[in-house]
Motif scaffolding. Structure first.
Motif, PDB file in Angstrom:
ATOM      1  N   GLY A   1       0.795  -1.223   0.000  1.00  0.00           N
ATOM      2  CA  GLY A   1       0.000   0.000   0.000  1.00  0.00           C
ATOM      3  C   GLY A   1       0.828   1.275   0.000  1.00  0.00           C
ATOM      4  N   GLU A   2       2.103   1.171   0.362  1.00  0.00           N
ATOM      5  CA  GLU A   2       2.977   2.350   0.370  1.00  0.00           C
ATOM      6  C   GLU A   2       3.135   2.948  -1.031  1.00  0.00           C
ATOM      7  N   PHE A   3       2.978   2.105  -2.044  1.00  0.00           N
ATOM      8  CA  PHE A   3       3.093   2.605  -3.417  1.00  0.00           C
ATOM      9  C   PHE A   3       1.947   3.562  -3.762  1.00  0.00           C
ATOM     10  N   ASN A   4       0.871   3.477  -2.976  1.00  0.00           N
ATOM     11  CA  ASN A   4      -0.251   4.385  -3.205  1.00  0.00           C
ATOM     12  C   ASN A   4       0.121   5.832  -2.870  1.00  0.00           C
ATOM     13  N   SER A   5       1.086   5.987  -1.972  1.00  0.00           N
ATOM     14  CA  SER A   5       1.558   7.341  -1.651  1.00  0.00           C
ATOM     15  C   SER A   5       2.828   7.692  -2.417  1.00  0.00           C
ATOM     16  N   LEU A   6       3.629   6.677  -2.758  1.00  0.00           N
ATOM     17  CA  LEU A   6       4.884   6.927  -3.471  1.00  0.00           C
ATOM     18  C   LEU A   6       4.658   7.188  -4.962  1.00  0.00           C
TER      19      LEU A   6
ATOM     20  N   PHE B   1      -0.142   3.600  -9.426  1.00  0.00           N
ATOM     21  CA  PHE B   1      -0.569   2.487  -8.576  1.00  0.00           C
ATOM     22  C   PHE B   1      -2.072   2.267  -8.698  1.00  0.00           C
ATOM     23  N   LYS B   2      -2.837   3.351  -8.641  1.00  0.00           N
ATOM     24  CA  LYS B   2      -4.295   3.232  -8.746  1.00  0.00           C
ATOM     25  C   LYS B   2      -4.712   2.704 -10.121  1.00  0.00           C
ATOM     26  N   ALA B   3      -3.989   3.127 -11.159  1.00  0.00           N
ATOM     27  CA  ALA B   3      -4.294   2.651 -12.517  1.00  0.00           C
ATOM     28  C   ALA B   3      -4.053   1.147 -12.624  1.00  0.00           C
ATOM     29  N   PHE B   4      -2.960   0.672 -11.992  1.00  0.00           N
ATOM     30  CA  PHE B   4      -2.687  -0.766 -12.025  1.00  0.00           C
ATOM     31  C   PHE B   4      -3.770  -1.539 -11.271  1.00  0.00           C
ATOM     32  N   VAL B   5      -4.113  -1.086 -10.084  1.00  0.00           N
ATOM     33  CA  VAL B   5      -5.130  -1.765  -9.271  1.00  0.00           C
ATOM     34  C   VAL B   5      -6.445  -1.854 -10.035  1.00  0.00           C
ATOM     35  N   SER B   6      -6.798  -0.771 -10.726  1.00  0.00           N
ATOM     36  CA  SER B   6      -8.026  -0.753 -11.522  1.00  0.00           C
ATOM     37  C   SER B   6      -7.952  -1.779 -12.654  1.00  0.00           C
TER      38      SER B   6
ATOM     39  N   GLU C   1      -5.992  -4.514 -12.813  1.00  0.00           N
ATOM     40  CA  GLU C   1      -5.977  -5.875 -12.264  1.00  0.00           C
ATOM     41  C   GLU C   1      -7.386  -6.319 -11.875  1.00  0.00           C
ATOM     42  N   LYS C   2      -8.145  -5.405 -11.265  1.00  0.00           N
ATOM     43  CA  LYS C   2      -9.513  -5.725 -10.851  1.00  0.00           C
ATOM     44  C   LYS C   2     -10.375  -6.097 -12.056  1.00  0.00           C
ATOM     45  N   LEU C   3     -10.251  -5.333 -13.132  1.00  0.00           N
ATOM     46  CA  LEU C   3     -11.013  -5.607 -14.351  1.00  0.00           C
ATOM     47  C   LEU C   3     -10.567  -6.915 -15.002  1.00  0.00           C
ATOM     48  N   ALA C   4      -9.259  -7.156 -15.020  1.00  0.00           N
ATOM     49  CA  ALA C   4      -8.712  -8.362 -15.658  1.00  0.00           C
ATOM     50  C   ALA C   4      -9.191  -9.633 -14.971  1.00  0.00           C
ATOM     51  N   LEU C   5      -9.385  -9.563 -13.654  1.00  0.00           N
ATOM     52  CA  LEU C   5      -9.781 -10.752 -12.893  1.00  0.00           C
ATOM     53  C   LEU C   5     -11.283 -10.834 -12.624  1.00  0.00           C
ATOM     54  N   ALA C   6     -12.013  -9.835 -13.091  1.00  0.00           N
ATOM     55  CA  ALA C   6     -13.470  -9.823 -12.873  1.00  0.00           C
ATOM     56  C   ALA C   6     -14.165 -10.835 -13.780  1.00  0.00           C
ATOM     57  N   GLU C   7     -15.318 -11.289 -13.349  1.00  0.00           N
ATOM     58  CA  GLU C   7     -16.144 -12.205 -14.145  1.00  0.00           C
ATOM     59  C   GLU C   7     -16.438 -11.591 -15.515  1.00  0.00           C
TER      60      GLU C   7
ATOM     61  N   ALA D   1       5.847  -8.035 -10.678  1.00  0.00           N
ATOM     62  CA  ALA D   1       6.851  -6.969 -10.556  1.00  0.00           C
ATOM     63  C   ALA D   1       6.497  -6.031  -9.409  1.00  0.00           C
ATOM     64  N   LEU D   2       5.221  -5.654  -9.329  1.00  0.00           N
ATOM     65  CA  LEU D   2       4.791  -4.745  -8.271  1.00  0.00           C
ATOM     66  C   LEU D   2       4.908  -5.396  -6.899  1.00  0.00           C
ATOM     67  N   ALA D   3       4.497  -6.661  -6.804  1.00  0.00           N
ATOM     68  CA  ALA D   3       4.560  -7.361  -5.519  1.00  0.00           C
ATOM     69  C   ALA D   3       5.988  -7.428  -4.992  1.00  0.00           C
ATOM     70  N   HIS D   4       6.942  -7.654  -5.901  1.00  0.00           N
ATOM     71  CA  HIS D   4       8.343  -7.692  -5.479  1.00  0.00           C
ATOM     72  C   HIS D   4       8.851  -6.312  -5.079  1.00  0.00           C
TER      73      HIS D   4
END
Length: 219
Positions: A17-22, A27-32, A34-40, A206-209
């Motif tokens: 979550g620190e990447f959300n401030s860094l 970061f928000k674009a990636f999260v969005s 990933e959410k769409l990619a894994l959605a039904e 990459a992000l997780a690492h």
């Protein structure tokens, strides 16, 4: 020099979550994404998690394995289904190395063709029967069994295979398994969704690492 022996701790992932401030916007674009990619979608959320598990084993991200196995279990994935998806990933990662063996043969034989990836090059793979017969046959047997319909259907396994092929970057594997997925009645939309899951998981690795980088930077 690191002050700790363990470079991978489950607790370190909490720092993501620190990447959300860094780097908030990215970061928000990636999260969005990933959410769409894994959605039904054309593919179920459950099956997308099976693809995610396979990709996480291809990228070798322990955080991703942990997160997606837990999510897959919540979505009703059985341990047997999980195991089959991992075996497909294993076969495809090994298959990528094997397929690139045709490039090695071309290089060794000093082939003058400027094209490095002709579809026809894959026909040279059979030469390994003479060059390394027992091992090549054993690989072929494993690959065939890993892709054979089991708890997961041939179509599902081929879609997983296409996804993994995109993370290994093997043009031969992409060509072969896309055609096999189509033959197994996968639609272009299902194929696209499986590739999006692969894209999200490879980026996610990459992000997780990045949490390891944060730990290292702060020491």
């Amino acid at each position: 020099m690191y002050h700790q022996d363990s470079l991978f701790k489950k607790s370190s992932f909490k720092r993501i979550g620190e990447f959300n401030s860094l780097s908030p916007e990215i970061f928000k674009a990636f999260v969005s994404f990933e959410k769409l990619a894994l959605a039904e979608g054309k593919l179920t959320a459950k099956f997308k998690e099976l693809i995610a598990i396979a990709i996480a084993h291809t990228t070798g991200c322990p955080y991703c394995i942990e997160a997606h196995v837990k999510q897959a279990k919540k979505n009703g994935v059985s341990k047997e289904e999980m195991a089959e998806s991992i075996m497909v990933a294993t076969a495809l990662k090994a298959g990528s190395a094997m397929a690139h063996g045709v490039n090695a043969l071309n290089a060794y034989d000093e082939t003058e063709d400027d094209e490095l990836y002709r579809a026809s090059y894959i026909n040279r793979l059979g030469e390994f029967t003479q060059l390394s017969g027992d091992a090549f046959k054993a690989f072929g047997s494993f690959d065939q069994k890993a892709l054979k319909a089991g708890i997961l259907s041939s179509k599902e396994k081929e879609l997983i295979a296409v996804s993994v092929a995109h993370t290994t970057g093997c043009p031969y594997c992409i060509d072969i398994h896309t055609k096999a997925a189509k033959k197994a009645t996968a639609t272009k939309e299902e194929l696209a969704e499986s590739i999006m899951v692969a894209t999200a998981l490879k980026a996610g690795s990459a992000l997780a690492h990045g949490v390891n980088a944060l730990v290292a930077f702060d020491e």
